[in-house]
Design a protein around this motif. Structure first.
Motif, PDB file in Angstrom:
ATOM      1  N   PHE A   1       0.834  -1.209   0.000  1.00 41.98           N
ATOM      2  CA  PHE A   1       0.000   0.000   0.000  1.00 41.98           C
ATOM      3  C   PHE A   1       0.870   1.261   0.000  1.00 41.98           C
ATOM      4  O   PHE A   1       0.535   2.270  -0.612  1.00 41.98           O
ATOM      5  CB  PHE A   1      -0.901  -0.036   1.236  1.00 41.98           C
ATOM      6  N   PHE A   2       2.024   1.169   0.690  1.00 44.71           N
ATOM      7  CA  PHE A   2       2.875   2.344   0.794  1.00 44.71           C
ATOM      8  C   PHE A   2       3.669   2.595  -0.479  1.00 44.71           C
ATOM      9  O   PHE A   2       4.153   3.705  -0.690  1.00 44.71           O
ATOM     10  CB  PHE A   2       3.823   2.205   1.982  1.00 44.71           C
ATOM     11  N   ASN A   3       3.860   1.567  -1.297  1.00 44.39           N
ATOM     12  CA  ASN A   3       4.589   1.747  -2.553  1.00 44.39           C
ATOM     13  C   ASN A   3       3.679   2.144  -3.695  1.00 44.39           C
ATOM     14  O   ASN A   3       4.127   2.733  -4.674  1.00 44.39           O
ATOM     15  CB  ASN A   3       5.328   0.459  -2.928  1.00 44.39           C
ATOM     16  N   LYS A   4       2.396   1.820  -3.602  1.00 41.35           N
ATOM     17  CA  LYS A   4       1.481   2.112  -4.700  1.00 41.35           C
ATOM     18  C   LYS A   4       1.101   3.588  -4.746  1.00 41.35           C
ATOM     19  O   LYS A   4       0.949   4.164  -5.811  1.00 41.35           O
ATOM     20  CB  LYS A   4       0.215   1.259  -4.569  1.00 41.35           C
ATOM     21  N   LEU A   5       0.915   4.219  -3.569  1.00 37.29           N
ATOM     22  CA  LEU A   5       0.408   5.594  -3.504  1.00 37.29           C
ATOM     23  C   LEU A   5       1.510   6.542  -3.062  1.00 37.29           C
ATOM     24  O   LEU A   5       2.395   6.170  -2.286  1.00 37.29           O
ATOM     25  CB  LEU A   5      -0.760   5.683  -2.511  1.00 37.29           C
ATOM     26  N   PRO A   6       1.475   7.790  -3.530  1.00 38.06           N
ATOM     27  CA  PRO A   6       2.448   8.780  -3.047  1.00 38.06           C
ATOM     28  C   PRO A   6       2.157   9.182  -1.600  1.00 38.06           C
ATOM     29  O   PRO A   6       1.105   8.866  -1.036  1.00 38.06           O
ATOM     30  CB  PRO A   6       2.257   9.958  -4.008  1.00 38.06           C
ATOM     31  N   ALA A   7       3.087   9.922  -1.036  1.00 35.40           N
ATOM     32  CA  ALA A   7       2.982  10.279   0.380  1.00 35.40           C
ATOM     33  C   ALA A   7       1.771  11.165   0.654  1.00 35.40           C
ATOM     34  O   ALA A   7       1.116  11.032   1.690  1.00 35.40           O
ATOM     35  CB  ALA A   7       4.258  10.982   0.840  1.00 35.40           C
ATOM     36  N   GLU A   8       1.467  12.090  -0.272  1.00 32.19           N
ATOM     37  CA  GLU A   8       0.347  13.000  -0.053  1.00 32.19           C
ATOM     38  C   GLU A   8      -0.971  12.237   0.063  1.00 32.19           C
ATOM     39  O   GLU A   8      -1.809  12.548   0.918  1.00 32.19           O
ATOM     40  CB  GLU A   8       0.274  14.010  -1.197  1.00 32.19           C
ATOM     41  N   ASP A   9      -1.167  11.229  -0.812  1.00 37.06           N
ATOM     42  CA  ASP A   9      -2.408  10.447  -0.758  1.00 37.06           C
ATOM     43  C   ASP A   9      -2.493   9.633   0.533  1.00 37.06           C
ATOM     44  O   ASP A   9      -3.580   9.468   1.109  1.00 37.06           O
ATOM     45  CB  ASP A   9      -2.503   9.523  -1.968  1.00 37.06           C
ATOM     46  N   ILE A  10      -1.367   9.124   0.994  1.00 38.79           N
ATOM     47  CA  ILE A  10      -1.376   8.344   2.234  1.00 38.79           C
ATOM     48  C   ILE A  10      -1.732   9.231   3.412  1.00 38.79           C
ATOM     49  O   ILE A  10      -2.550   8.873   4.265  1.00 38.79           O
ATOM     50  CB  ILE A  10      -0.007   7.654   2.439  1.00 38.79           C
ATOM     51  N   TRP A  11      -1.140  10.428   3.471  1.00 34.64           N
ATOM     52  CA  TRP A  11      -1.458  11.350   4.564  1.00 34.64           C
ATOM     53  C   TRP A  11      -2.919  11.778   4.498  1.00 34.64           C
ATOM     54  O   TRP A  11      -3.579  11.951   5.521  1.00 34.64           O
ATOM     55  CB  TRP A  11      -0.549  12.577   4.494  1.00 34.64           C
ATOM     56  N   ARG A  12      -3.428  11.987   3.297  1.00 33.75           N
ATOM     57  CA  ARG A  12      -4.824  12.386   3.153  1.00 33.75           C
ATOM     58  C   ARG A  12      -5.748  11.275   3.647  1.00 33.75           C
ATOM     59  O   ARG A  12      -6.810  11.534   4.232  1.00 33.75           O
ATOM     60  CB  ARG A  12      -5.128  12.735   1.697  1.00 33.75           C
TER      61      ARG A  12
END
Length: 407
Positions: free
Chosen positions: A44-55
């Motif tokens: 999950f952490f490799n598929k999405l950028p950091a901004e999307d994860i924080w959101r």
């Protein structure tokens, strides 16, 4: 090995076929291994950028935003461990030729060397990392603050942008209202926009106001400021500090009663009217609002009242009467403000006209009498008044003695 391979070996198959088969086996194994490791390394952490994860961690639904939730969320608590780091300068400092030092210095070939420990550098990096999460809003100067802390209403956003060679010198723009509005679109649904109401003026009787909407706050502020600069109104001031006369004005369900006041009285009125007066250049005014306190209604009603003012000379010509003012501060001195223009068609009135009722349209503000507290007629209160009788003027007498002693 399969029976086909054994049969080919026994039948004297070519050596090249065996090599091709071995290569195909290797390529298939590599493909299986690559697929295996790619699946294992993808998460999950490799598929999405950091901004999307924080959101996804800090986001709040639209219903939650309407209820006031999520105001303190959205802050990133992660630390950037690369902050302040340099290649070769760490806990085990080393010189790496080609990375942090040249390969050849003069005629000498540089080899790897260990550097001395630098404890101050480590402490500095730790302080830098700890200070990354402590973000503080910039403190505003009390003069730059608005009506309510750092919120936009009441704050200055500068003069309007110049139009060609024309510049708005000595103009100041103040935000009166900044709110979020929604509009329904057929293809986008609920679309959010910002609505900004602002007023601009030069402090010398020239002012204008306008409302603008935009998807972004800065865009709405800029559009409102420039639009207000395009709708300037010239307002006449009495003695360059107050209005000419008392007047009553209304817009919608809002009624405003404005009264002329002497020099030094100040602005005793609603904060919206105070801001408008400062931008226009009015220094002394008392205003009373009755009915609705909608901001846009107040602004429109006040500007309508300012534009419907009449000078002393105009009122004298309309009523065919002399306009005089009795000044209490000058021991009842009577000052003539306007004399009707001499014309054969005009006949001078001999009766007095109530100037205040005339300018207010025969309407005045309802002043209710204050209710007395419940203990006024009690026995204890009467006893207190009898005891305080001999001290009733003590403060004024003391002040009078102090003034005369220093005179």
């Amino acid at each position: 090995m399969s029976q086909t391979l054994i049969w080919r070996l026994l039948s004297g198959a070519r050596h090249t076929n065996i090599l091709n088969y071995n290569q195909s086996l290797l390529s298939s194994n590599e493909r299986i291994l690559s697929n295996y490791f790619s699946l294992r390394n993808t998460s999950f952490f490799n598929k999405l950028p950091a901004e999307d994860i924080w959101r996804g961690v800090t986001a709040v639904s639209n219903a939650g935003k309407k209820r006031g939730r999520g105001k303190g969320s959205g802050k990133k608590v992660a630390k950037d461990l690369n902050k302040g780091q340099t290649i070769g300068f760490g806990k085990c400092g080393r010189i790496w030729p080609g990375l942090n030092s040249p390969l050849i210095r003069g005629n000498e070939l540089i080899n790897q060397q260990k550097l001395n420990e630098n404890l101050d550098r480590e402490n500095g990096i730790l302080k830098l990392r700890d200070s990354m999460g402590n973000f503080k809003l910039m403190k505003l100067n009390p003069i730059d603050r608005g009506w309510s802390g750092s919120k936009m209403p009441g704050r200055s956003i500068g003069p309007p942008d110049p139009v060609g060679d024309e510049e708005f010198i000595s103009f100041d723009t103040r935000v009166l209202e900044n709110k979020i509005v929604f509009i329904m679109k057929g293809n986008m649904g609920r679309k959010r926009r910002y609505s900004v109401l602002s007023v601009t003026g030069n402090g010398n009787g020239l002012a204008g106001f306008a409302t603008a909407k935009a998807p972004e706050v800065r865009t709405a502020l800029r559009k409102s400021k420039n639009r207000a600069g395009q709708k300037l109104i010239n307002i006449s001031l009495c003695e360059n500090r107050t209005i000419f006369h008392d007047f009553r004005t209304d817009f919608g369900k809002t009624k405003i009663f404005c009264f002329q006041k002497p020099d030094g009285y100040g602005l005793v009125c609603h904060r919206v009217i105070q801001t408008i007066c400062k931008v226009i250049g009015i220094k002394d005014l008392y205003a009373k609002i009755e009915g609705s306190t909608n901001l846009q209604n107040i602004v429109k009603a006040f500007f309508i009242g300012l534009m419907t003012q009449r000078s002393y000379q105009d009122i004298a010509n309309e009523t065919s009467s002399n306009i005089v003012q009795q000044q209490k501060a000058r021991n009842g001195f009577i000052d003539v403000k306007g004399i009707p223009f001499l014309n054969s068609s005009l006949t001078h009135n001999t009766h007095e006209i109530d100037y205040m009722h005339y300018t207010l349209g025969n309407q005045i503000v309802l002043k209710r009498k204050g209710t007395l507290p419940f203990y006024v007629y009690s026995k204890g209160h009467n006893l207190h008044q009898i005891k305080a009788e001999r001290f009733r003027n003590q403060a004024n007498v003391r002040l009078h003695k102090l003034v005369n002693s220093y005179a």
